[in-house]
Design an enzyme around this catalytic site. Structure first.
Site, PDB file in Angstrom:
ATOM      1  N   LYS A  38      -7.676   0.281   3.727  1.00  0.00           N
ATOM      2  CA  LYS A  38      -7.662   0.455   5.191  1.00  0.00           C
ATOM      3  C   LYS A  38      -7.933   1.909   5.547  1.00  0.00           C
ATOM      4  O   LYS A  38      -7.719   2.825   4.739  1.00  0.00           O
ATOM      5  CB  LYS A  38      -6.325   0.016   5.802  1.00  0.00           C
ATOM      6  CG  LYS A  38      -5.093   0.841   5.397  1.00  0.00           C
ATOM      7  CD  LYS A  38      -4.837   2.058   6.260  1.00  0.00           C
ATOM      8  CE  LYS A  38      -3.716   2.915   5.695  1.00  0.00           C
ATOM      9  NZ  LYS A  38      -3.776   4.313   5.888  1.00  0.00           N
ATOM     10  N   PRO A  85      -9.772   4.607  -4.243  1.00  0.00           N
ATOM     11  CA  PRO A  85      -9.194   5.831  -4.811  1.00  0.00           C
ATOM     12  C   PRO A  85      -7.672   5.875  -4.632  1.00  0.00           C
ATOM     13  O   PRO A  85      -7.142   5.316  -3.665  1.00  0.00           O
ATOM     14  CB  PRO A  85      -9.892   6.961  -4.052  1.00  0.00           C
ATOM     15  CG  PRO A  85     -10.740   6.339  -3.018  1.00  0.00           C
ATOM     16  CD  PRO A  85     -10.796   4.868  -3.230  1.00  0.00           C
ATOM     17  N   VAL A  86      -7.023   6.530  -5.590  1.00  0.00           N
ATOM     18  CA  VAL A  86      -5.548   6.549  -5.654  1.00  0.00           C
ATOM     19  C   VAL A  86      -5.017   7.768  -4.888  1.00  0.00           C
ATOM     20  O   VAL A  86      -5.639   8.830  -4.905  1.00  0.00           O
ATOM     21  CB  VAL A  86      -5.132   6.615  -7.147  1.00  0.00           C
ATOM     22  CG1 VAL A  86      -3.626   6.704  -7.297  1.00  0.00           C
ATOM     23  CG2 VAL A  86      -5.672   5.400  -7.893  1.00  0.00           C
ATOM     24  N   GLY A  95      -4.619   7.873   1.047  1.00  0.00           N
ATOM     25  CA  GLY A  95      -4.444   7.548   2.471  1.00  0.00           C
ATOM     26  C   GLY A  95      -5.220   6.302   2.846  1.00  0.00           C
ATOM     27  O   GLY A  95      -5.512   6.062   4.014  1.00  0.00           O
ATOM     28  N   LEU A  96      -5.543   5.466   1.833  1.00  0.00           N
ATOM     29  CA  LEU A  96      -6.322   4.238   2.068  1.00  0.00           C
ATOM     30  C   LEU A  96      -5.497   2.979   1.782  1.00  0.00           C
ATOM     31  O   LEU A  96      -6.040   1.869   1.759  1.00  0.00           O
ATOM     32  CB  LEU A  96      -7.584   4.236   1.190  1.00  0.00           C
ATOM     33  CG  LEU A  96      -8.584   5.362   1.462  1.00  0.00           C
ATOM     34  CD1 LEU A  96      -9.705   5.359   0.419  1.00  0.00           C
ATOM     35  CD2 LEU A  96      -9.181   5.230   2.871  1.00  0.00           C
ATOM     36  N   GLY A 155      -4.184   1.778  -0.922  1.00  0.00           N
ATOM     37  CA  GLY A 155      -4.556   1.012  -2.118  1.00  0.00           C
ATOM     38  C   GLY A 155      -3.360   0.300  -2.736  1.00  0.00           C
ATOM     39  O   GLY A 155      -3.443  -0.899  -3.047  1.00  0.00           O
ATOM     40  N   GLY A 156      -2.245   0.995  -2.910  1.00  0.00           N
ATOM     41  CA  GLY A 156      -1.050   0.393  -3.511  1.00  0.00           C
ATOM     42  C   GLY A 156      -0.510  -0.735  -2.640  1.00  0.00           C
ATOM     43  O   GLY A 156      -0.118  -1.795  -3.155  1.00  0.00           O
ATOM     44  N   SER A 157      -0.520  -0.530  -1.334  1.00  0.00           N
ATOM     45  CA  SER A 157      -0.028  -1.565  -0.413  1.00  0.00           C
ATOM     46  C   SER A 157      -0.944  -2.787  -0.447  1.00  0.00           C
ATOM     47  O   SER A 157      -0.472  -3.927  -0.388  1.00  0.00           O
ATOM     48  CB  SER A 157       0.014  -1.021   1.022  1.00  0.00           C
ATOM     49  OG  SER A 157       0.852   0.094   1.085  1.00  0.00           O
ATOM     50  N   ASP A 173       2.732  -0.346   5.191  1.00  0.00           N
ATOM     51  CA  ASP A 173       1.335  -0.772   5.364  1.00  0.00           C
ATOM     52  C   ASP A 173       1.052  -2.170   4.807  1.00  0.00           C
ATOM     53  O   ASP A 173      -0.043  -2.701   5.010  1.00  0.00           O
ATOM     54  CB  ASP A 173       0.389   0.214   4.644  1.00  0.00           C
ATOM     55  CG  ASP A 173       0.258   1.531   5.383  1.00  0.00           C
ATOM     56  OD1 ASP A 173       0.588   1.578   6.589  1.00  0.00           O
ATOM     57  OD2 ASP A 173      -0.176   2.512   4.754  1.00  0.00           O
TER      58      ASP A 173
HETATM   59  O1  C5P Z   1       6.720   2.502   3.841  1.00  0.00           O
HETATM   60  P1  C5P Z   1       6.095   3.366   2.793  1.00  0.00           P
HETATM   61  O2  C5P Z   1       6.693   3.127   1.436  1.00  0.00           O
HETATM   62  O3  C5P Z   1       4.624   3.332   2.770  1.00  0.00           O
HETATM   63  O4  C5P Z   1       6.478   4.853   3.158  1.00  0.00           O
HETATM   64  C1  C5P Z   1       6.329   5.926   2.275  1.00  0.00           C
HETATM   65  C2  C5P Z   1       7.107   7.113   2.820  1.00  0.00           C
HETATM   66  O5  C5P Z   1       6.513   7.573   4.024  1.00  0.00           O
HETATM   67  C3  C5P Z   1       8.541   6.786   3.208  1.00  0.00           C
HETATM   68  O6  C5P Z   1       9.431   7.046   2.164  1.00  0.00           O
HETATM   69  C4  C5P Z   1       8.802   7.711   4.348  1.00  0.00           C
HETATM   70  O7  C5P Z   1       9.157   8.981   3.823  1.00  0.00           O
HETATM   71  C5  C5P Z   1       7.473   7.889   5.004  1.00  0.00           C
HETATM   72  N1  C5P Z   1       7.270   7.042   6.205  1.00  0.00           N
HETATM   73  C6  C5P Z   1       7.860   7.403   7.397  1.00  0.00           C
HETATM   74  N2  C5P Z   1       7.638   6.636   8.504  1.00  0.00           N
HETATM   75  C7  C5P Z   1       6.843   5.549   8.464  1.00  0.00           C
HETATM   76  C8  C5P Z   1       6.206   5.178   7.254  1.00  0.00           C
HETATM   77  C9  C5P Z   1       6.447   5.960   6.138  1.00  0.00           C
HETATM   78  O8  C5P Z   1       8.591   8.393   7.484  1.00  0.00           O
HETATM   79  N3  C5P Z   1       6.642   4.844   9.569  1.00  0.00           N
END
Ligand code: C5P
Length: 314
Positions: free
Chosen positions: A11, A99-100, A103-104, A106-108, A141
């Site tokens: 994404k 790519p790892v 900001g895309l 990929g893991g999600s 995500d």
């Molecule tokens: O939800 P996700 O695991 O992708 O989030 C990774 C990190 O990004 C979280 O541990 C948090 O520090 C931060 N985050 C946040 N607010 C969001 C999404 C992510 O602070 N809405």
């Protein structure tokens, strides 16, 4: 069926605004998310033993419990213990094209594909909404990666409102392969610099979200006004990531000079993308970028926008 093969789309964020702090420690966001055709290939295969195994083609991706795809399988195994007892464990194979640390998402996307694949393999019969609720437990995500297409995302990023599709558009993604930006760092840096501007009153937050719902970008998407869409691209994370990584700021400036509808960093970066009206224009931008920055570390991926998040291969 003993295995399922799925494509898990990356994404980009066409819009990302950080509104404030949430009681759960996350940030309140309003985003416009878009699936792109660049995708990982995930295979989930039943194995006789009661185990979850992960294999990945990319050396930087962990294959243990820290992998979000592993966590997706573990979550389903925990929620549906009878099914894993009946069908056995699973091997998850991940062929990485996204790519790892980019900001895309990929893991999600990988985790989303595992939820869809195991729903089939273990015959769980989950609805799209049930899958999205489970996905939200894994990462902010994941629900969008399951839904795919174009959507406004609010809350932590897990509350989704679909928008009209932007499939005719193309995009060029570019990332320095050796550079990655940890998302928790980006949020922390943003809070440190801009936390005093956070809106924490529910009404103020709603107003901010409403401003996006009724704003120029959503109108441009529904009217297929791609020139305005390109002008309205916006990502709050640029304010903290670009000053710390001048290489990314330079990449963005170079890409913006090569034409296209607009250029932006995706998510917490460091991938930068340019939207293009046609495949030929995307290709031209990709070639121009390679000439302007002949650094081998710079990965360039021309691709297109898509309405599909997770696609099951026939
Ligand atoms: O939800 P996700 O695991 O992708 O989030 C990774 C990190 O990004 C979280 O541990 C948090 O520090 C931060 N985050 C946040 N607010 C969001 C999404 C992510 O602070 N809405």
């Amino acid at each position: 069926m003993r295995f399922y093969s799925l494509r898990a789309a990356a994404k980009i964020n066409l819009y990302l605004e950080i509104i404030g702090d949430r009681p759960d420690g996350f940030h309140e966001l309003v985003m416009i998310m878009q699936s792109v055709a660049l995708a990982d290939q995930i295979t989930v295969r039943a194995i006789g033993v009661d185990e979850i195994r992960v294999r990945c083609s990319h050396f930087e991706v962990p294959t243990d419990q820290t992998n979000l795809a592993y966590q997706a399988a573990a979550l389903l195994a925990q929620e549906f213990p009878d099914q894993i007892a009946k069908f056995g464990g699973v091997e998850i194979a991940i062929e990485k094209n996204i790519p790892v640390g980019a900001g895309l998402a990929g893991g999600s996307a990988n985790a989303a594909a595992v939820l869809v694949g195991l729903d089939l393999l273990w015959q769980l019969g989950l609805s799209q909404l049930e899958l999205q609720d489970l996905g939200a437990k894994l990462g902010s995500d994941v629900p969008f990666c399951l839904m795919g297409g174009t959507a406004i995302a609010t809350g932590r990023g897990e509350e989704l409102d679909p928008l009209a599709g932007l499939e005719p558009l193309h995009v060029v993604l570019a990332k320095y392969q050796s550079l990655s930006v940890p998302t928790p760092w980006a949020y922390k840096a943003y809070r440190e610099q801009f936390g005093d501007r956070y809106l924490n009153e529910p009404q103020q937050r709603q107003d901010r979200q409403q401003r996006v719902h009724s704003g120029a970008m959503v109108a441009a998407i529904s009217q297929r006004d791609y020139a305005t869409l390109g002008q309205e691209l916006c990502n709050d994370f640029e304010k903290v990531v670009l000053p710390v990584h001048p290489q990314v700021a330079q990449l963005k400036a170079t890409m913006a000079n090569l034409g296209g509808l607009g250029t932006l960093m995706s998510g917490s970066g460091p991938t930068v993308f340019t939207l293009a009206e046609t495949a030929a224009q995307a290709e031209e931008i990709a070639v121009g970028l390679r000439q302007a920055i002949p650094d081998e570390d710079l990965g360039i991926w021309p691709t297109h926008l898509t309405s599909t998040g997770i696609r099951l291969d026939p």
